[in-house]
Design a protein around this motif. Sequence first.
Motif, short mmCIF file in Angstrom:
data_model
loop_
_atom_site.label_atom_id
_atom_site.label_comp_id
_atom_site.label_asym_id
_atom_site.label_seq_id
_atom_site.Cartn_x
_atom_site.Cartn_y
_atom_site.Cartn_z
N GLU A 73 0.81 -1.21 0.00
CA GLU A 73 0.00 0.00 0.00
C GLU A 73 0.85 1.27 0.00
O GLU A 73 0.39 2.34 -0.41
N ASP A 74 2.13 1.13 0.45
CA ASP A 74 3.02 2.29 0.42
C ASP A 74 3.76 2.43 -0.91
O ASP A 74 4.28 3.50 -1.23
N ALA A 75 3.80 1.34 -1.68
CA ALA A 75 4.57 1.36 -2.93
C ALA A 75 3.71 1.59 -4.15
O ALA A 75 4.08 2.36 -5.05
N VAL A 76 2.56 0.90 -4.24
CA VAL A 76 1.71 1.02 -5.43
C VAL A 76 1.25 2.46 -5.60
O VAL A 76 0.79 3.11 -4.65
N GLY A 77 1.39 2.95 -6.81
CA GLY A 77 1.03 4.32 -7.13
C GLY A 77 2.18 5.30 -7.04
O GLY A 77 2.09 6.43 -7.53
N ARG A 78 3.30 4.88 -6.43
CA ARG A 78 4.45 5.77 -6.32
C ARG A 78 5.43 5.50 -7.48
O ARG A 78 5.35 4.49 -8.17
N SER A 79 6.36 6.41 -7.64
CA SER A 79 7.34 6.29 -8.71
C SER A 79 8.34 5.18 -8.40
O SER A 79 8.66 4.91 -7.24
N LEU A 80 8.82 4.58 -9.46
CA LEU A 80 9.90 3.59 -9.31
C LEU A 80 11.16 4.18 -8.69
O LEU A 80 12.05 3.44 -8.25
N ASP A 81 11.21 5.51 -8.64
CA ASP A 81 12.39 6.15 -8.05
C ASP A 81 12.62 5.73 -6.61
O ASP A 81 13.74 5.86 -6.10
N ILE A 82 11.57 5.21 -5.94
CA ILE A 82 11.79 4.82 -4.54
C ILE A 82 12.76 3.67 -4.40
O ILE A 82 13.33 3.45 -3.32
N ILE A 83 12.96 2.90 -5.48
CA ILE A 83 13.92 1.78 -5.41
C ILE A 83 15.13 1.99 -6.32
O ILE A 83 15.95 1.10 -6.47
N ILE A 84 15.18 3.16 -6.95
CA ILE A 84 16.30 3.46 -7.84
C ILE A 84 17.28 4.37 -7.13
O ILE A 84 16.89 5.43 -6.62
N PRO A 85 18.58 4.00 -7.03
CA PRO A 85 19.56 4.88 -6.40
C PRO A 85 19.56 6.26 -7.06
O PRO A 85 19.37 6.37 -8.27
N GLU A 86 19.75 7.28 -6.27
CA GLU A 86 19.66 8.65 -6.77
C GLU A 86 20.56 8.89 -7.97
O GLU A 86 20.18 9.57 -8.93
N ALA A 87 21.75 8.32 -7.94
CA ALA A 87 22.70 8.56 -9.03
C ALA A 87 22.23 7.96 -10.35
O ALA A 87 22.69 8.37 -11.42
N MET A 88 21.30 7.01 -10.29
CA MET A 88 20.85 6.34 -11.51
C MET A 88 19.49 6.81 -12.00
O MET A 88 19.03 6.37 -13.06
N ARG A 89 18.82 7.72 -11.28
CA ARG A 89 17.45 8.08 -11.61
C ARG A 89 17.34 8.81 -12.94
O ARG A 89 16.42 8.56 -13.74
N GLY A 90 18.26 9.71 -13.22
CA GLY A 90 18.21 10.44 -14.48
C GLY A 90 18.35 9.52 -15.67
O GLY A 90 17.59 9.62 -16.65
N GLU A 91 19.28 8.61 -15.60
CA GLU A 91 19.49 7.66 -16.70
C GLU A 91 18.29 6.75 -16.86
O GLU A 91 17.88 6.43 -17.98
N ARG B 118 16.82 0.43 -0.90
CA ARG B 118 15.81 0.01 0.06
C ARG B 118 15.19 1.21 0.74
O ARG B 118 15.68 2.34 0.64
N ALA B 119 14.11 0.96 1.48
CA ALA B 119 13.40 2.04 2.17
C ALA B 119 14.30 2.75 3.18
O ALA B 119 14.15 3.95 3.43
N ASP B 120 15.24 2.00 3.79
CA ASP B 120 16.14 2.62 4.77
C ASP B 120 17.33 3.31 4.14
O ASP B 120 18.24 3.77 4.83
N GLY B 121 17.35 3.37 2.80
CA GLY B 121 18.43 4.05 2.09
C GLY B 121 19.60 3.16 1.73
O GLY B 121 20.49 3.58 0.99
N ALA B 122 19.63 1.94 2.26
CA ALA B 122 20.73 1.01 1.96
C ALA B 122 20.60 0.51 0.52
O ALA B 122 19.50 0.37 -0.01
N LEU B 123 21.75 0.27 -0.08
CA LEU B 123 21.77 -0.28 -1.43
C LEU B 123 21.85 -1.81 -1.36
O LEU B 123 22.55 -2.36 -0.50
N VAL B 124 21.17 -2.47 -2.25
CA VAL B 124 21.15 -3.92 -2.27
C VAL B 124 21.43 -4.40 -3.70
O VAL B 124 20.87 -3.85 -4.65
N PRO B 125 22.31 -5.38 -3.88
CA PRO B 125 22.57 -5.90 -5.23
C PRO B 125 21.41 -6.79 -5.68
O PRO B 125 20.94 -7.64 -4.91
N ILE B 126 20.95 -6.60 -6.91
CA ILE B 126 19.83 -7.39 -7.42
C ILE B 126 20.13 -7.87 -8.82
O ILE B 126 20.97 -7.33 -9.54
N GLU B 127 19.41 -8.94 -9.21
CA GLU B 127 19.34 -9.37 -10.59
C GLU B 127 17.90 -9.19 -11.04
O GLU B 127 16.97 -9.63 -10.34
N MET B 128 17.70 -8.57 -12.17
CA MET B 128 16.35 -8.22 -12.63
C MET B 128 16.14 -8.69 -14.06
O MET B 128 17.00 -8.50 -14.91
#
Length: 613
Positions: free
Chosen positions: A84-102, A129-139
């Motif tokens: 309920e906190d994620a749906v409707g929000r921008s994907l930017d919530i899980i994208i590191p700030e340095a990568m959002r423009g790209e 992540r929500a706490d600001g930590a970066l996590v390595p993922i495969e997508m």
Amino acid sequence: MRRRTTAERSGNTSFRSMTYQGTDWTMTDFDASRGKGAFSASLDAHSALSLIEASGEAIVAADAGGRITLWNAAAAELFGYAAEDAVGRSLDIIIPEAMRGEHAAGMRRIVEGAPARLIGNPVELQARRADGALVPIEMRICDWGSGETRSFGAVIRDLSDRRRAEERLHGLAHFDQLTLLPNRNLFLDRLQKAIALADADGGITALIVDLDNFAEINDAYGYPVGDDLLCRVARELKRLIGTRSDGVSTASRMGANQFGLALAGASVMEAMDFAEAVRRSVQEVATQLDVVASASIGVAMAPIHGSSPGRLLANADFALRRAKQEGGDRSQLFDSRQREAFRVRRDLETELKRAWVAGEFEVYYQPQVRLADHAVVGGEALLRWRHPKSGVLLPGAFLHALKDGTLAERVGDFVLQEACRQAAAWRTATGRPFRIGVNLFERQFVRPDQPRRVAETLEATGLPPEELELEITETVMTGSDDASIRRVGRLRDLGVGIAFDDYGTGYASLGLLKRYPITRLKVDRSFVRDLAEEGEGRSAIVDLILALGERFGLGVIAEGVETELQMKRLLALGCAEGQGYLFGKPMPAEDFAGLLAGSNAASRGGRGGALVA
């Protein structure tokens, strides 16, 4: 209306597609290499969502504007946002700030119809992540629709555990697990990069630090103390490297008790001063632990001593061995002249092995005479090398490489056996006793079973024990322990004579004459040579040796007698026997046999000349 994913783009071999029509979802597994679906099944919307929710991997969907439209429980656990906190929000919530423009620019290009290279292909990157930590993922991304109605879905896997496992494996592969220093592989890699980055004025210095007698430390104090010593030395090396602050210098553990260091931009003086600081630090650590420890250090500098890690470390290791040979607890800078001398010696050792196989070693014999009447009382067996190109070589050309090598025992045994066999044959031919002197290599002398080998040789050749005299140099005896003294005693118990060769040239004490059951002293040729010169004191040492022989009941023979004057002065001093060019050079067995035959004839005819006593 039918919506279909575009996941069957080139580059995939298999994937799963989801399409929606009315109230049903259709899921199809495709095999792109075969161009057909493996299976197809229809699900209602509720069942499809239940399947997505039950997935153990995070599944996220978004519209063309980048707003989240689907967020399953695994996504909530991975990123820390409830659905309920994620749906409707921008994907930017899980994208590191340095990568959002790209990311935003890429989304716009795809919506506008540009090729989507990432669709269907696994991508590894960092997510937030929500706490600001970066996590390595495969997508893995799929899409459906077009233009403003285009949507995207992604199956996301957390790679944290895999990354930790990879880091652990990297640590095991590149770092020493005791000291946590880089290991040899990583050090070589860093050294290679350091050499490549070094400027012409600076260069790189490689040091190999070896803890002296480390095995004895483990034996004496236990492995925990040895490990503690290694760890403390490692910390000291890191501290010393840290004082350079150049970002290139590094320390490593190369092996069990060996460390490698690389210094950037050091002069020769700076490098040797650093090596000395390392050596002192090892001593300080040893003092802290209350153990006896020291370090030997080899130093080589690029590019003058090598422009590759392999060559540089090989030369540093060569310098280290030189430091060890000189007693250890010191630093040694590589010297190319020493390397050349080593190469020459190595080639000689190889040639000696070939000569042994080819049977090129021979035994020559030099007569030993009674000075009063020149009667031959025995002979000394001397090794010669009949080289196929250089002819007969004297021991001075090869003995230094032979005596400490693996061939010393075999060649020494050959000389002993051949000399005893020949002496027994001459004894039979002349009907008289014949004393044969044989030199022992140190490697023979220290063998525990040497007395047994001598006894077996005497039995095999038929030579009486009292007619064999084993010659042992003063330097061998002075470095021997009680076990060696007992071995000499066992040889004397066989009835074999023991001659102290080159007496007076080393540091033998009178105590050795009491401890060892010696039967004869051999006066070195250097003292005999002095007898030919005028002046006070020229005969003092010979006179002293003769007095010692008389005091301890030992026979004395003078070596290197070359002139009548030397012989006369030896007689005047009371020396009974001698050998040297005046009486005959070392000669092959057949020539020596001729000398003995002539002596016998002269004896029977009453003529002068050399006689067999």
